[in-house]
Every structure is written in structure tokens, then in C-alpha cells.
Design a protein around this motif. Structure first.
Motif, PDB file in Angstrom:
ATOM      1  N   MET A  10       2.876 -19.947  29.711  1.00  0.00           N
ATOM      2  CA  MET A  10       3.302 -18.891  28.800  1.00  0.00           C
ATOM      3  C   MET A  10       2.110 -18.137  28.215  1.00  0.00           C
ATOM      4  N   PHE A  11       1.074 -18.887  27.853  1.00  0.00           N
ATOM      5  CA  PHE A  11      -0.141 -18.273  27.320  1.00  0.00           C
ATOM      6  C   PHE A  11      -0.785 -17.372  28.369  1.00  0.00           C
ATOM      7  N   ASN A  12      -0.895 -17.888  29.606  1.00  0.00           N
ATOM      8  CA  ASN A  12      -1.488 -17.087  30.677  1.00  0.00           C
ATOM      9  C   ASN A  12      -0.668 -15.832  30.950  1.00  0.00           C
ATOM     10  N   PHE A  13       0.662 -15.958  30.854  1.00  0.00           N
ATOM     11  CA  PHE A  13       1.525 -14.799  31.078  1.00  0.00           C
ATOM     12  C   PHE A  13       1.225 -13.699  30.067  1.00  0.00           C
ATOM     13  N   PHE A  14       1.134 -14.056  28.795  1.00  0.00           N
ATOM     14  CA  PHE A  14       0.871 -13.056  27.764  1.00  0.00           C
ATOM     15  C   PHE A  14      -0.540 -12.477  27.897  1.00  0.00           C
ATOM     16  N   VAL A  15      -1.503 -13.317  28.289  1.00  0.00           N
ATOM     17  CA  VAL A  15      -2.864 -12.814  28.481  1.00  0.00           C
ATOM     18  C   VAL A  15      -2.894 -11.767  29.589  1.00  0.00           C
ATOM     19  N   TYR A  16      -2.285 -12.082  30.741  1.00  0.00           N
ATOM     20  CA  TYR A  16      -2.265 -11.128  31.849  1.00  0.00           C
ATOM     21  C   TYR A  16      -1.446  -9.891  31.506  1.00  0.00           C
ATOM     22  N   PHE A  17      -0.349 -10.083  30.773  1.00  0.00           N
ATOM     23  CA  PHE A  17       0.490  -8.943  30.406  1.00  0.00           C
ATOM     24  C   PHE A  17      -0.282  -7.961  29.531  1.00  0.00           C
ATOM     25  N   PHE A  18      -0.949  -8.462  28.506  1.00  0.00           N
ATOM     26  CA  PHE A  18      -1.685  -7.574  27.605  1.00  0.00           C
ATOM     27  C   PHE A  18      -2.919  -6.988  28.303  1.00  0.00           C
ATOM     28  N   ALA A  19      -3.523  -7.746  29.226  1.00  0.00           N
ATOM     29  CA  ALA A  19      -4.662  -7.204  29.975  1.00  0.00           C
ATOM     30  C   ALA A  19      -4.224  -6.038  30.851  1.00  0.00           C
ATOM     31  N   ILE A  20      -3.095  -6.208  31.550  1.00  0.00           N
ATOM     32  CA  ILE A  20      -2.574  -5.132  32.393  1.00  0.00           C
ATOM     33  C   ILE A  20      -2.163  -3.933  31.538  1.00  0.00           C
ATOM     34  N   LEU A  21      -1.571  -4.217  30.385  1.00  0.00           N
ATOM     35  CA  LEU A  21      -1.168  -3.134  29.486  1.00  0.00           C
ATOM     36  C   LEU A  21      -2.378  -2.338  28.999  1.00  0.00           C
ATOM     37  N   MET A  22      -3.456  -3.023  28.631  1.00  0.00           N
ATOM     38  CA  MET A  22      -4.665  -2.342  28.169  1.00  0.00           C
ATOM     39  C   MET A  22      -5.302  -1.530  29.287  1.00  0.00           C
ATOM     40  N   ILE A  23      -5.293  -2.088  30.506  1.00  0.00           N
ATOM     41  CA  ILE A  23      -5.839  -1.340  31.645  1.00  0.00           C
ATOM     42  C   ILE A  23      -5.041  -0.062  31.869  1.00  0.00           C
ATOM     43  N   PHE A  24      -3.716  -0.163  31.783  1.00  0.00           N
ATOM     44  CA  PHE A  24      -2.867   1.011  31.975  1.00  0.00           C
ATOM     45  C   PHE A  24      -3.132   2.059  30.898  1.00  0.00           C
ATOM     46  N   ILE A  25      -3.270   1.616  29.646  1.00  0.00           N
ATOM     47  CA  ILE A  25      -3.519   2.546  28.541  1.00  0.00           C
ATOM     48  C   ILE A  25      -4.836   3.282  28.727  1.00  0.00           C
ATOM     49  N   ILE A  26      -5.822   2.596  29.285  1.00  0.00           N
ATOM     50  CA  ILE A  26      -7.146   3.210  29.472  1.00  0.00           C
ATOM     51  C   ILE A  26      -7.181   4.085  30.713  1.00  0.00           C
ATOM     52  N   VAL A  27      -6.580   3.614  31.810  1.00  0.00           N
ATOM     53  CA  VAL A  27      -6.703   4.302  33.091  1.00  0.00           C
ATOM     54  C   VAL A  27      -5.757   5.492  33.205  1.00  0.00           C
ATOM     55  N   TYR A  28      -4.543   5.389  32.634  1.00  0.00           N
ATOM     56  CA  TYR A  28      -3.556   6.446  32.857  1.00  0.00           C
ATOM     57  C   TYR A  28      -4.019   7.822  32.360  1.00  0.00           C
ATOM     58  N   PRO A  29      -4.632   7.941  31.154  1.00  0.00           N
ATOM     59  CA  PRO A  29      -5.100   9.288  30.750  1.00  0.00           C
ATOM     60  C   PRO A  29      -6.085   9.897  31.749  1.00  0.00           C
ATOM     61  N   LEU A  30      -6.961   9.059  32.307  1.00  0.00           N
ATOM     62  CA  LEU A  30      -7.899   9.574  33.313  1.00  0.00           C
ATOM     63  C   LEU A  30      -7.160  10.026  34.561  1.00  0.00           C
ATOM     64  N   TRP A  31      -6.184   9.232  34.995  1.00  0.00           N
ATOM     65  CA  TRP A  31      -5.406   9.583  36.173  1.00  0.00           C
ATOM     66  C   TRP A  31      -4.590  10.860  35.936  1.00  0.00           C
ATOM     67  N   PHE A  32      -4.032  10.998  34.725  1.00  0.00           N
ATOM     68  CA  PHE A  32      -3.255  12.197  34.416  1.00  0.00           C
ATOM     69  C   PHE A  32      -4.130  13.444  34.467  1.00  0.00           C
ATOM     70  N   ILE A  33      -5.361  13.342  33.970  1.00  0.00           N
ATOM     71  CA  ILE A  33      -6.264  14.493  34.015  1.00  0.00           C
ATOM     72  C   ILE A  33      -6.519  14.911  35.460  1.00  0.00           C
TER      73      ILE A  33
END
Length: 293
Positions: A10-33
Motif C-alpha cells: 500500500m505504501f509503495n502504491f501511494f509512493v508510485y501514484f504521487f510520483a507519477i502524478l508529480m511527473i504529469f504535473i511537471i511534464v504536461y505544461p511543457l508538452w502542451f506548449i
């Protein structure tokens, strides 16, 4: 035991989930541009662009590169970045090495001397008057010389030398008849590739993105860097839009928005290409900067 394994999963699931979420938040604005700069301007204005471009067009880039100042701005930025980075490395690395030596005379005084400017600056007007008195206004050297000394970088470099270059190396070099200068060039610098790469990257990014200093000290268009040229072009576009009306103003507004995306990509892509090659050194430099005495 099963409960412990379940908690770990469960801990690993939340760690990977928030890591993927942070990557998406950072990468998507660049991709949208990126996709917005290549998409149809109407689709971008209507908010129809999400993950993939629509009706790929290059009109924003054509309009952007029609301006001759873009190419001179690119040339100036490359010159300022290369020369400024090299000069900053020479100044800051030698100062940091001197402050790391135990036999450096007045070490405490110079440490305080370099620490105070990190919190207190002279201000814009005194700095401008100083630069003007040295004859650097409308001079390429205004982007290289006045701001080459970075007190923060000097402290980081000093910390690196103190924690990674043992004193026994200097003692061994002295026994072999090595001079201080030769020891620094042939022994210290080859062992300091990590900090050289980090400081070089920090300096290059700072100079590449610098536009305020150029706006203050460079009034001639042929000397201005890319960032300032792009800023001027976007301001001109905005003024043209205000002069238009109806459908013409709408088309100009859509094109201007696309040009903003294209300008962001054009101005950041070259320096972003350096990061994959220097990332490991960048991480080491951040860790070195966090060491406290």
C-alpha cells in the motif's frame, strides 16, 4: 507478516501514484506548449488541444523566424553564454579553491566578505552607474564581466574542495616539488569535474535566460540576446492586435498566442538539451551545496 507485506504494498502504491502524478504535473505544461505551437490557432484558442496536436501548422515558427533579429539574438546569446560561463568558472572556481585552503590568509574575513553580498546588494542605480563608468554600456562585455562573481557559487565550490580534496594530496605533491599552480591545474581540477559541470550548468542557464541585464545595459538591437528580442517581438504583436478590429484582430490574437508558445520552445530547447548529459553532476552539486560546516 501478511499485514506487514500488505502495508508495504500500500505504501509503495501511494509512493508510485504521487510520483507519477508529480511527473504529469511537471511534464504536461511543457508538452502542451509543444503541441500548441504546432496546432491550428483556432483549435488552440477554443481549448480543443489536450494531448495531441490538431491540423499541424508551422505558421507561428515562420512568422517568428522571418524576423532577422531572431538570428542575431541567437548568435549573441550563444556568445554571451559561452564567454560568460567560461569567465564565471575561472573567477569562482579559483576563489573557491583559495578559500578552501587552510593556509589562506584572512580566511574568516573573506568568508564574511563573500557572504554579505548574498543577502545585501548595492541596488540597481549604483550598479548601473558603476557599469557605465567602466564604459560597458552598449558593450558585449556588459553581459560577461559585471556579474561574473557569484558568492553562492564560491561557497559551494569551497565546500566541495574542503570535503572532496584531501590535504594529503597537497602534501604528497609538495614532496614531489609541485607548485601551487601546477597542483591546482593538474590534480585539483581533474578531480573536480562534478562541481565544474554543476557550476557551468548553473551559470549557462542563468546567462541564457537573462534578459533584464540586457534591457538595462544594451540599447543597440544588434547586441541584444534572444530573450530580449523575443520579448520585443511579442510586445510589437500585442500592439498590432490592438490596432486591428473584427476578424483580423481575432486572427492576429490567435497567431500571437501561438507565437508565444513557439518563442518559449525556441528559447528553452537548446539549454534543455544540456540537462540529460549533466543531470548526474547537477544532483551531486545540489548535495554539495547542502553540506553545512
Amino acid at each position: 507478516m501478511k499485514t506487514k507485506v500488505g502495508n508495504d504494498k500500500m505504501f509503495n502504491f501511494f509512493v508510485y501514484f504521487f510520483a507519477i502524478l508529480m511527473i504529469f504535473i511537471i511534464v504536461y505544461p511543457l508538452w502542451f506548449i509543444i503541441i500548441a505551437s504546432f496546432s491550428d490557432s483556432t483549435a488552440v484558442a477554443n481549448g480543443e488541444i489536450w494531448l495531441l496536436p490538431k491540423k499541424i501548422q508551422f505558421d507561428a515558427y515562420r512568422e517568428l523566424f522571418k524576423q532577422s533579429l531572431i538570428w542575431s539574438g541567437y548568435k549573441n546569446t550563444i556568445i554571451y553564454t559561452a564567454a560568460g560561463t567560461l569567465f564565471q568558472l575561472i573567477v569562482n572556481v579559483t576563489a573557491g579553491y583559495a578559500m578552501s585552503r587552510k593556509d589562506f590568509l584572512g580566511k574568516k574575513f573573506w568568508t564574511i566578505y563573500f557572504t554579505i553580498p548574498m543577502f545585501i546588494s548595492g541596488g540597481l542605480i549604483p550598479t548601473y552607474l558603476t557599469v557605465k563608468q567602466f564604459g560597458l554600456v552598449d558593450n558585449r562585455l556588459a553581459m560577461v564581466l559585471p556579474f561574473a562573481v557569484s558568492c553562492y557559487n564560491i561557497i559551494v565550490i569551497r565546500t566541495f574542495f574542503k570535503s572532496n580534496i584531501p590535504d594529503s594530496l597537497w602534501e604528497a605533491a609538495q614532496m614531489d616539488g609541485c607548485s601551487t599552480f601546477r597542483y591546482f591545474i593538474q590534480i585539483v581540477l581533474p578531480l573536480s569535474k562534478a562541481i565544474l559541470a554543476v557550476i557551468g550548468l548553473w551559470s549557462a542557464v542563468g546567462i541564457w535566460n537573462s534578459w533584464f541585464d540586457a534591457m538595462i545595459y544594451l540599447t543597440r538591437e544588434e547586441l541584444q540576446p534572444l530573450q530580449l528580442v523575443l520579448r520585443r517581438l511579442l510586445i510589437i504583436n500585442e500592439s498590432l492586435i490592438k490596432q486591428g478590429s473584427g476578424d483580423l484582430a481575432a486572427r492576429l490574437q490567435n497567431l500571437s498566442d501561438k507565437m508565444k508558445y513557439a518563442a518559449i520552445l525556441v528559447s528553452t530547447l537548446p539549454i534543455m538539451c544540456l540537462y540529460p548529459f549533466l543531470q548526474k553532476y547537477f544532483n551531486q552539486g545540489v548535495m554539495v551545496g547542502s553540506i553545512k560546516e
